[in-house]
Design an enzyme around this catalytic site. Structure first.
Site, PDB file in Angstrom:
ATOM      1  N   ALA A  12      12.485  38.945 -94.096  1.00  0.00           N
ATOM      2  CA  ALA A  12      12.001  37.738 -95.205  1.00  0.00           C
ATOM      3  C   ALA A  12      10.463  37.528 -95.434  1.00  0.00           C
ATOM      4  O   ALA A  12      10.408  36.746 -96.123  1.00  0.00           O
ATOM      5  CB  ALA A  12      13.031  36.562 -94.923  1.00  0.00           C
ATOM      6  N   ARG A  17      -0.999  39.491 -92.624  1.00  0.00           N
ATOM      7  CA  ARG A  17      -2.106  40.337 -92.155  1.00  0.00           C
ATOM      8  C   ARG A  17      -2.007  41.598 -92.966  1.00  0.00           C
ATOM      9  O   ARG A  17      -3.013  42.455 -92.554  1.00  0.00           O
ATOM     10  CB  ARG A  17      -1.869  40.372 -90.774  1.00  0.00           C
ATOM     11  CG  ARG A  17      -2.410  39.035 -90.085  1.00  0.00           C
ATOM     12  CD  ARG A  17      -2.151  39.549 -88.520  1.00  0.00           C
ATOM     13  NE  ARG A  17      -0.806  39.133 -87.998  1.00  0.00           N
ATOM     14  CZ  ARG A  17      -0.286  39.263 -86.800  1.00  0.00           C
ATOM     15  NH1 ARG A  17      -1.147  39.904 -86.037  1.00  0.00           N
ATOM     16  NH2 ARG A  17       0.901  39.009 -86.525  1.00  0.00           N
ATOM     17  N   GLY A 102      12.608  43.761 -89.337  1.00  0.00           N
ATOM     18  CA  GLY A 102      12.361  44.873 -90.225  1.00  0.00           C
ATOM     19  C   GLY A 102      11.199  45.572 -90.301  1.00  0.00           C
ATOM     20  O   GLY A 102      10.852  46.437 -91.077  1.00  0.00           O
ATOM     21  N   TYR A 366       1.878  76.531-120.910  1.00  0.00           N
ATOM     22  CA  TYR A 366       2.731  75.120-120.832  1.00  0.00           C
ATOM     23  C   TYR A 366       4.247  75.273-121.563  1.00  0.00           C
ATOM     24  O   TYR A 366       4.151  75.824-122.832  1.00  0.00           O
ATOM     25  CB  TYR A 366       1.860  74.155-121.647  1.00  0.00           C
ATOM     26  CG  TYR A 366       2.611  72.990-121.716  1.00  0.00           C
ATOM     27  CD1 TYR A 366       3.081  72.070-120.620  1.00  0.00           C
ATOM     28  CD2 TYR A 366       3.213  72.372-122.897  1.00  0.00           C
ATOM     29  CE1 TYR A 366       3.811  70.778-120.797  1.00  0.00           C
ATOM     30  CE2 TYR A 366       3.753  71.036-123.201  1.00  0.00           C
ATOM     31  CZ  TYR A 366       4.334  70.499-121.950  1.00  0.00           C
ATOM     32  OH  TYR A 366       4.966  69.182-122.226  1.00  0.00           O
ATOM     33  N   ASN A 377       9.612  87.061-121.043  1.00  0.00           N
ATOM     34  CA  ASN A 377       8.172  87.149-120.686  1.00  0.00           C
ATOM     35  C   ASN A 377       7.311  86.170-121.530  1.00  0.00           C
ATOM     36  O   ASN A 377       7.459  86.146-122.681  1.00  0.00           O
ATOM     37  CB  ASN A 377       7.455  88.583-120.966  1.00  0.00           C
ATOM     38  CG  ASN A 377       6.093  88.524-120.593  1.00  0.00           C
ATOM     39  OD1 ASN A 377       5.711  88.795-119.502  1.00  0.00           O
ATOM     40  ND2 ASN A 377       5.333  88.497-121.486  1.00  0.00           N
TER      41      ASN A 377
END
Length: 466
Positions: A12, A17, A102, A366, A377
């Site tokens: 929680a 820090r 945790g 692309y 091809n």
């Protein structure tokens, strides 16, 4: 018969820090949020139920962990004791409670199994996991009496000089009998330097009642190290990645340069795969046997078959079949399904494309929103023009088609089986099977034009062409 055990994971806190907009327990180590590593350790230890106490960014924690755990809410950040008390209803009728934090991503199942077994044998009111550190700065110290029995835990901010010299420290991980734990939690007061309800004060209260408190030493400090700042996060990352590399090398995977190879925690790799330097295998990836990855490969959430080669290229959320070759310097973007034996050459980009078996996409092409058949091809510089500024459109290229260099296929469009598209064509209409599509201006040769142009320039400059 073993009594029921519930793990309570404290998740929680804000984690000031860390200096982050993200809750501390959601910072990732080796591709997983820290709190998930803790949950997985509890699962590996075989606990019957897991309750995660959430507060700051509770919904984000829920989104990451899903339904595999139950949740309790700490509405105000009033300390660790207050957080465990908030889980009382979710713990239910469990006989024992395992408290975890945790922010301990290096925690492992065997460490918890050892603690749980000792607690069940002793039937103590509490069994603490402790560790001895050369530098115990920042940790609560285990205070014992002359007979060696635990009296209390003192946090560093409240410790005397003599108590700060104690090297045995509290990891925060402990097993408790449920009833005395919650009875003691309801008696806590915030009479300390932080003005919080400390879970560690439960030990003193249990001992004052004459209840037994045992300890189990952790065999190694590393698995019980918490993360409170970015420097500790980096240390945890390095330690966990080293574990992962050792695990895969022991399983038959070759790492040419382990130090430059990054493998996330949930990645799977087949034996006899060779990973070359500067390669990243990110979360969700599944790598088949006998692959050659790198140098410079970056695989994200993708499934690769056997004998796949990827070098100096990126593959994201896609599937590559057996024997595919990708690279160098190509990008397989999300949503691609590449059949066995496909070759994707240098500087190619694919997005949401299906490419059939044995097709070749070799140079500077692309393919976006494309369905490419077997044996096709794709010539150098080919583009599927898939976006009209508002919507994406599909291009279909059927089996055995041949697309010449620098072709533009303006979607939606279909090129039929065995058809040819001439080099330099811009195709805007479907091409029938076995047809040749030529969509370019007719070439015109003007005889003598170059000589006349040079003569004109020479006349202007007076000294020839410049």
């Amino acid at each position: 018969m073993d009594q029921r055990l519930c793990a309570v994971v404290l998740a929680a806190g804000l984690g000031k820090r860390m200096r982050s907009d993200r809750a501390k327990v959601l910072h990732e180590v080796a591709g997983r949020p820290m709190v998930e590593h803790v949950v997985r350790a509890a699962e590996a230890a075989g606990v019957d139920r897991i309750v995660v106490v959430v507060g700051h960014q509770a919904e984000r924690v829920r989104d990451r962990l899903g339904e595999r755990v139950a949740y309790a809410v700490q509405s105000q950040p009033l300390g660790t004791g207050h957080a465990v008390l908030a889980a009382e209803a979710a713990v239910g009728e469990a006989d024992h409670v395992l408290v975890l934090y945790g922010d301990m991503p290096l925690l492992e199942g065997p460490v918890l199994e050892r603690l749980i077994a000792a607690h069940r044998r002793s039937q103590a009111a509490a069994t603490l996991l402790t560790v001895e550190l050369d530098d115990p700065t920042g940790y609560g110290r285990i205070v014992r009496d002359a007979g060696g029995r635990v009296v209390r835990i003192v946090e560093e901010a409240d410790a005397t000089a003599a108590e700060r010299a104690i090297r045995e420290v509290n990891t925060g991980i402990a097993c408790y009998r449920r009833e005395p734990l919650f009875a003691a939690l309801r008696r806590l007061t915030p009479a300390n330097a932080q003005g919080e309800y400390y879970l560690v004060d439960v030990v003193r209260l249990l001992r004052e009642q004459g209840l037994e408190v045992q300890t189990v030493p952790a065999p190694d400090p590393e698995p019980v190290q918490g993360v409170n700042d970015r420097e500790a996060l980096a240390r945890a990352e390095a330690a966990l990645r080293q574990r992962i590399r050792r695990r895969w090398m022991a399983a038959g995977v070759t790492l040419i340069d382990p130090a430059s190879t990054w493998i996330d925690d949930d990645v799977e790799i087949g034996r006899d795969t060779v990973i070359y330097p500067n390669t990243v295998l990110a979360a969700g990836s599944r790598i088949g046997e006998g692959c050659r990855l790198g140098p410079g490969a970056h695989i994200v959430g993708s499934v690769l078959g056997r004998d796949v080669q990827v070098w100096y290229s990126v593959v994201e959320q896609s599937e590559l079949g057996d024997g595919c070759r990708v690279g160098p310097f190509s990008h397989v973007r999300p949503g691609c399904r590449i059949a066995p034996g496909v070759r994707i050459g240098n500087f190619a980009e694919l997005k949401n494309a299906q490419v059939g078996e044995g097709a070749k996409v070799n140079h500077h092409s692309y393919l976006g929103d494309a369905r490419v058949g077997a044996g096709v091809n794709i010539g150098a510089g080919t583009v599927t023009v898939n976006y009209d500024g508002h919507r994406k459109h599909a291009t279909v290229i059927e089996d055995g088609a041949f697309i010449g260099c620098n072709a533009n296929l303006v979607a939606p469009v279909r090129v039929g089986r065995g058809a040819y598209v001439a080099a330099g064509s811009t195709v805007t209409q479907d091409v029938p099977a076995d047809a040749l599509a030529i969509a370019r201006e007719r070439q015109v040769n003007k005889e003598g034009w170059a000589a006349r142009w040079r003569q004109r320039v020479r006349g202007r400059n007076g000294d020839g062409v410049r």
